[in-house]
Design a protein around this motif. Structure first.
Motif, PDB file in Angstrom:
ATOM      1  N   THR A 127       0.775  -1.908  -0.011  1.00 32.50           N
ATOM      2  CA  THR A 127      -0.482  -0.406   0.399  1.00 32.50           C
ATOM      3  C   THR A 127       1.083   0.617  -0.292  1.00 32.50           C
ATOM      4  N   LEU A 128       2.292   1.638   0.475  1.00 34.93           N
ATOM      5  CA  LEU A 128       2.067   2.700   0.916  1.00 34.93           C
ATOM      6  C   LEU A 128       3.211   2.816  -0.379  1.00 34.93           C
ATOM      7  N   ARG A 129       3.664   1.609  -1.464  1.00 36.42           N
ATOM      8  CA  ARG A 129       4.249   2.139  -2.605  1.00 36.42           C
ATOM      9  C   ARG A 129       3.027   2.003  -3.738  1.00 36.42           C
ATOM     10  N   SER A 130       1.800   2.779  -3.585  1.00 31.46           N
ATOM     11  CA  SER A 130       0.726   2.879  -4.473  1.00 31.46           C
ATOM     12  C   SER A 130       0.571   4.479  -5.016  1.00 31.46           C
ATOM     13  N   ASP A 131       0.201   3.759  -6.285  1.00 32.94           N
ATOM     14  CA  ASP A 131      -0.293   5.889  -6.493  1.00 32.94           C
ATOM     15  C   ASP A 131      -0.606   6.903  -5.911  1.00 32.94           C
ATOM     16  N   TYR A 132      -1.811   6.663  -4.785  1.00 35.93           N
ATOM     17  CA  TYR A 132      -1.962   7.323  -3.727  1.00 35.93           C
ATOM     18  C   TYR A 132      -1.849   7.654  -2.671  1.00 35.93           C
ATOM     19  N   ILE A 133      -0.852   6.506  -2.371  1.00 33.04           N
ATOM     20  CA  ILE A 133       0.077   7.421  -0.959  1.00 33.04           C
ATOM     21  C   ILE A 133       0.829   8.567  -1.537  1.00 33.04           C
ATOM     22  N   ARG A 134       1.803   8.596  -2.963  1.00 31.35           N
ATOM     23  CA  ARG A 134       2.236   9.324  -3.445  1.00 31.35           C
ATOM     24  C   ARG A 134       1.476  10.314  -3.789  1.00 31.35           C
ATOM     25  N   THR A 135       0.426  10.086  -4.358  1.00 29.43           N
ATOM     26  CA  THR A 135      -0.419  11.274  -4.215  1.00 29.43           C
ATOM     27  C   THR A 135      -0.802  12.338  -2.820  1.00 29.43           C
ATOM     28  N   ALA A 136      -0.879  11.086  -1.669  1.00 33.06           N
ATOM     29  CA  ALA A 136      -0.944  11.902  -0.648  1.00 33.06           C
ATOM     30  C   ALA A 136       0.455  12.614   0.255  1.00 33.06           C
ATOM     31  N   LYS A 137       1.177  12.186  -0.361  1.00 29.65           N
ATOM     32  CA  LYS A 137       2.183  12.913   0.344  1.00 29.65           C
ATOM     33  C   LYS A 137       2.868  14.318  -0.394  1.00 29.65           C
ATOM     34  N   ALA A 138       2.634  14.361  -1.982  1.00 27.53           N
ATOM     35  CA  ALA A 138       2.822  15.321  -2.901  1.00 27.53           C
ATOM     36  C   ALA A 138       1.952  16.401  -2.259  1.00 27.53           C
ATOM     37  N   LYS A 139       0.612  15.882  -1.493  1.00 26.80           N
ATOM     38  CA  LYS A 139      -0.028  16.974  -0.824  1.00 26.80           C
ATOM     39  C   LYS A 139       0.338  17.267   0.591  1.00 26.80           C
ATOM     40  N   GLY A 140       0.970  16.863   0.655  1.00 32.05           N
ATOM     41  CA  GLY A 140       2.149  18.004   2.286  1.00 32.05           C
ATOM     42  C   GLY A 140       1.777  17.495   2.943  1.00 32.05           C
ATOM     43  N   LEU A 141       1.158  16.338   3.345  1.00 28.20           N
ATOM     44  CA  LEU A 141       0.336  15.315   4.611  1.00 28.20           C
ATOM     45  C   LEU A 141       1.650  14.901   5.800  1.00 28.20           C
ATOM     46  N   LYS A 142       1.106  15.198   6.739  1.00 31.39           N
ATOM     47  CA  LYS A 142       1.995  14.620   7.781  1.00 31.39           C
ATOM     48  C   LYS A 142       2.213  12.679   7.594  1.00 31.39           C
ATOM     49  N   ASN A 143       3.406  12.551   7.870  1.00 34.18           N
ATOM     50  CA  ASN A 143       3.905  10.641   7.792  1.00 34.18           C
ATOM     51  C   ASN A 143       2.778  10.114   8.589  1.00 34.18           C
ATOM     52  N   SER A 144       2.240  10.452   9.443  1.00 39.56           N
ATOM     53  CA  SER A 144       0.560   9.673  10.223  1.00 39.56           C
ATOM     54  C   SER A 144      -0.181  10.084   9.831  1.00 39.56           C
ATOM     55  N   VAL A 145      -0.544  11.582   9.203  1.00 47.08           N
ATOM     56  CA  VAL A 145      -1.838  11.630   8.854  1.00 47.08           C
ATOM     57  C   VAL A 145      -1.917  10.075   7.481  1.00 47.08           C
ATOM     58  N   ILE A 146      -0.199   9.857   6.554  1.00 52.52           N
ATOM     59  CA  ILE A 146      -0.487   9.371   5.655  1.00 52.52           C
ATOM     60  C   ILE A 146      -0.967   7.620   5.948  1.00 52.52           C
ATOM     61  N   LEU A 147      -0.175   7.517   7.485  1.00 56.21           N
ATOM     62  CA  LEU A 147       0.310   6.522   7.918  1.00 56.21           C
ATOM     63  C   LEU A 147      -1.231   5.981   8.494  1.00 56.21           C
ATOM     64  N   PHE A 148      -2.039   6.259   8.928  1.00 56.42           N
ATOM     65  CA  PHE A 148      -3.117   6.101   9.589  1.00 56.42           C
ATOM     66  C   PHE A 148      -4.371   6.212   8.940  1.00 56.42           C
ATOM     67  N   LYS A 149      -4.242   7.748   7.606  1.00 53.53           N
ATOM     68  CA  LYS A 149      -5.798   7.872   7.035  1.00 53.53           C
ATOM     69  C   LYS A 149      -5.698   7.482   5.991  1.00 53.53           C
ATOM     70  N   HIS A 150      -4.642   7.421   5.312  1.00 54.36           N
ATOM     71  CA  HIS A 150      -4.963   6.704   4.013  1.00 54.36           C
ATOM     72  C   HIS A 150      -4.133   5.335   3.873  1.00 54.36           C
ATOM     73  N   THR A 151      -3.133   4.776   4.404  1.00 53.78           N
ATOM     74  CA  THR A 151      -2.669   3.530   4.504  1.00 53.78           C
ATOM     75  C   THR A 151      -3.675   2.431   4.702  1.00 53.78           C
ATOM     76  N   LEU A 152      -3.796   2.336   5.791  1.00 54.42           N
ATOM     77  CA  LEU A 152      -4.266   1.534   7.716  1.00 54.42           C
ATOM     78  C   LEU A 152      -5.628   0.454   6.761  1.00 54.42           C
ATOM     79  N   LYS A 153      -6.461   1.670   6.191  1.00 54.72           N
ATOM     80  CA  LYS A 153      -7.185   1.020   5.731  1.00 54.72           C
ATOM     81  C   LYS A 153      -7.385  -0.386   4.675  1.00 54.72           C
ATOM     82  N   GLY A 154      -6.461   0.312   3.607  1.00 58.60           N
ATOM     83  CA  GLY A 154      -6.631  -1.077   3.265  1.00 58.60           C
ATOM     84  C   GLY A 154      -5.553  -1.652   3.181  1.00 58.60           C
TER      85      GLY A 154
END
Lengths: 332, 309
Positions: free
Chosen positions: B202-229
């Protein structure tokens, strides 16, 4: 255009290397270019020439390890982005510099509503409450032409078509009034009819919001239609830099002219086979210090095989890295 | 959604019927019967016993009779244990297995998911290597080694915990600690490994790259964007794992003397105790079917692309 005040982004000697088991891949090796406000810069080249890596490096989004920015500077508003601490970087990403990606089907998080994904970006970078941010998001969706945005904003990405998702991506990328929009092959994964619409939308919005655009593409048609300036990349380096009309009117580098000739044209009634550049792009591991294009070049000379031609200004506003023109320059 | 749930619940009936039918006949195809023993019984006695349990009737009649009893909720008498019927044995031992299983699985889930996430985020660091080595140990060392080793350390040497027993004995809740840890280890290891690999993907997926490109914090990326998937594969593993763990583990029950259901799985088949085997199989199947159903429901909550109509 030469006005220094309007320069929004300056890339100087950028080098991004990837460590692999078989050696160091010099994916980007000394790329420099300037970007001015409101202008659209095209970066073209074959797959694997370093276009995307260049732009991920600008955002410092190279997966590390294995990737590493080993040299160069990216100057944005007087600061070198490469040297900035992570926290400052995050306030630039998605805010002043934002990106849209190749595949809209996978670039949006399938588990979160569009509203969640858009609102979190706006709240993060703008001083807004959630409800204000949602209003702003709806406004952006209207701007990119999503019908009934008040309703659609609460949908999930899978409820949109590919073209609509790319519109959402654009809306999201521009929701914080970015100074620079990096579009990494934004239409490659879309239907041809949708492609034109998306490109027009990017063009129109960037003009409206005065955003500078870096358009990464392998499609010369896109460059011709949209870009003011073009950088042609080959094997991790820029081999030719020119205004779009100059480049198409009179390409200097043999690689550029090869690219242009290999575009099928409807106005040339032909039975003959489409031109193609023979051979394969070189392996970027242990690239020798010669012109990387010489094995595929019809005009290759002895010097091409032994020494790398530096990118040199051969005419005002035109730079090319080719020994064919270097000689001329030296003679004068 | 309600419609879907009703349809799924109704769908359980034929599934269960098929399981009962197949098991019923397979057991009877296997050589040997409940009353064959080394010391052969006199002919007359054997006939009397078989008549008592209706084993002298044609198999198909036995099948009909059994099905009818099961529908009334009666799993029949045990052929081996004379004191009580199968219902009694199952419903006195199942709750013990469920208690132990739920505790063990909770430990496994909490630590497995955290460990998997941690080693994915710190991929190729000592954290990752330590966690994954521990997981390999958890998977490859058998329960009958881990159990006694834990008993030796914590009960015999340190004296902190009882070696065995159950919550109704002198040591009370303390008796739960060692068996639940032993039982959880394998599940912990599997969950950690699953979580790590799906997290990495999941961390390698495109939408995580998008989340990083949006400037989100790592914790937000991890728990909000990655965990569910990343949780999806773990959730689908948990269905069968839960069914397996709450129906008891023979080895753990033997080592720690837990009065659970697990031992009946083994003993009933050694004894050719037809009704007890059937009872255990039915209980296991019902739990498994229900768990898979629950997993599907959880899936629809995690992944908006899945909707049931």
């Amino acid at each position: 255009m030469e006005n220094n005040k309007d320069k929004v982004l300056e890339v100087k000697g950028l080098q991004t290397y990837f460590k692999t088991d078989s050696g160091v891949v010099k994916a980007v090796d000394g790329v420099s270019f300037d970007l001015y406000r409101g202008e659209t810069l095209g970066i073209v080249g074959e797959s694997g020439c370093g276009k995307s890596v260049t732009n991920l490096s600008i955002m410092k989004l190279i997966p590390s390890p294995p990737g590493k920015i080993v040299g160069g500077e990216v100057i944005f508003k007087g600061e070198n982005i490469i040297a900035l601490p992570e926290e400052r970087l995050r306030s630039i990403r998605g805010n002043s510099i934002s990106m849209i990606f190749q595949d809209p089907m996978t670039s949006l998080n399938p588990f979160l509503k569009i509203s969640t994904q858009m609102v979190e970006t706006i709240v993060l970078h703008q001083d807004m409450s959630k409800s204000e941010a949602k209003k702003k998001a709806i406004e952006m969706l209207t701007l990119v032409g999503i019908p009934a945005p008040e309703k659609r904003i609460d949908s999930y990405p899978h409820q949109f078509s590919g073209g609509m998702r790319q519109r959402v991506m654009i809306a999201m990328a521009l929701s914080c009034n970015a100074d620079v929009l990096i579009a990494d092959e934004p239409t490659t994964a879309l239907d041809v009819t949708i492609q034109a619409q998306i490109l027009e939308l990017i063009d129109e919005l960037s003009k409206k919001l005065n955003t500078a655009v870096i358009m990464i593409t392998h499609d010369l048609g896109v460059v011709a239609g949209m870009c003011d300036k073009v950088c042609v990349m080959y094997a991790g380096r820029i081999v030719e830099k020119a205004l779009t009309e100059d480049l198409f009117g009179k390409p200097f580098h043999p690689y550029t002219s090869g690219l242009i000739q290999s575009v099928p044209r409807l106005d040339h009634a032909t039975q003959e086979k489409l031109f193609s550049i023979e051979g394969q792009p070189p392996n970027l591991i242990d690239l020798p210090d010669c012109c990387p294009f010489h094995p595929r070049c019809h005009k290759a000379m002895d010097i091409c095989r032994s020494k790398y031609p530096k990118l040199t200004e051969v005419e005002p506003g035109r730079e090319v890295a080719c020994w064919l023109y270097m000689d001329k320059g030296e003679d004068k | 959604m309600t419609k879907y749930i009703i349809r799924r619940l109704l769908g359980m009936i034929p599934t269960l019927l098929i399981i009962i039918t197949i098991s019923f006949f397979i057991i009877r195809i296997a050589p040997g019967g409940p009353f064959d023993s080394e010391r052969s019984l006199p002919e007359q006695v054997l006939q009397n016993i078989e008549a008592k349990y209706h084993l002298d009737e044609p198999v198909i009649v036995q099948y009909g009779r059994y099905l009818f009893d099961v529908l009334r909720g009666d799993l029949g008498p045990s052929y081996r244990y004379q004191d009580h019927d199968v219902n009694f044995y199952i419903f006195t031992s199942l709750p013990n297995s469920i208690i132990l299983g739920i505790i063990a699985l909770t430990i496994a889930i909490v630590f497995g998911i955290s460990a998997g996430m941690l080693s994915a985020v710190r991929q190729n660091t000592w954290v990752d290597y330590t966690t994954m080595s521990f997981a390999i140990v958890g998977i490859s060392v058998p329960l009958f080694v881990i159990g006694p080793v834990l008993q030796w350390i914590f009960a015999m040497n340190l004296g902190w915990l009882p070696t065995s027993g159950w919550i109704d004995g002198d040591y009370g809740l303390k008796t739960l600690i060692l068996p639940s840890i032993t039982l959880s280890l394998g599940y912990f290891a599997n969950i950690a490994r699953l979580m790590r690999s799906s997290m990495l993907e999941t961390l390698r997926s495109d939408y995580i790259r998008t989340a990083k490109a949006k400037g989100l914090k790592n914790s937000v990326i991890l728990f909000k964007h990655t965990l569910k998937g990343a949780l999806l594969p773990v959730v689908s593993y948990l269905g069968p794992a839960f069914a397996g763990i709450i129906t008891g583990s023979v080895v753990v029950e033997q080592i720690f003397r837990v009065p659970g259901l697990g031992k009946f799985f083994v003993q009933s088949s050694f004894n050719r105790d037809y009704t007890l085997i059937m009872g255990v199989v039915i209980v296991y199947s019902v739990i498994l079917i229900i768990m898979n159903f629950i997993v599907d429901i959880i899936y629809s909550f995690l992944d908006p692309r899945i909707s049931y109509k």
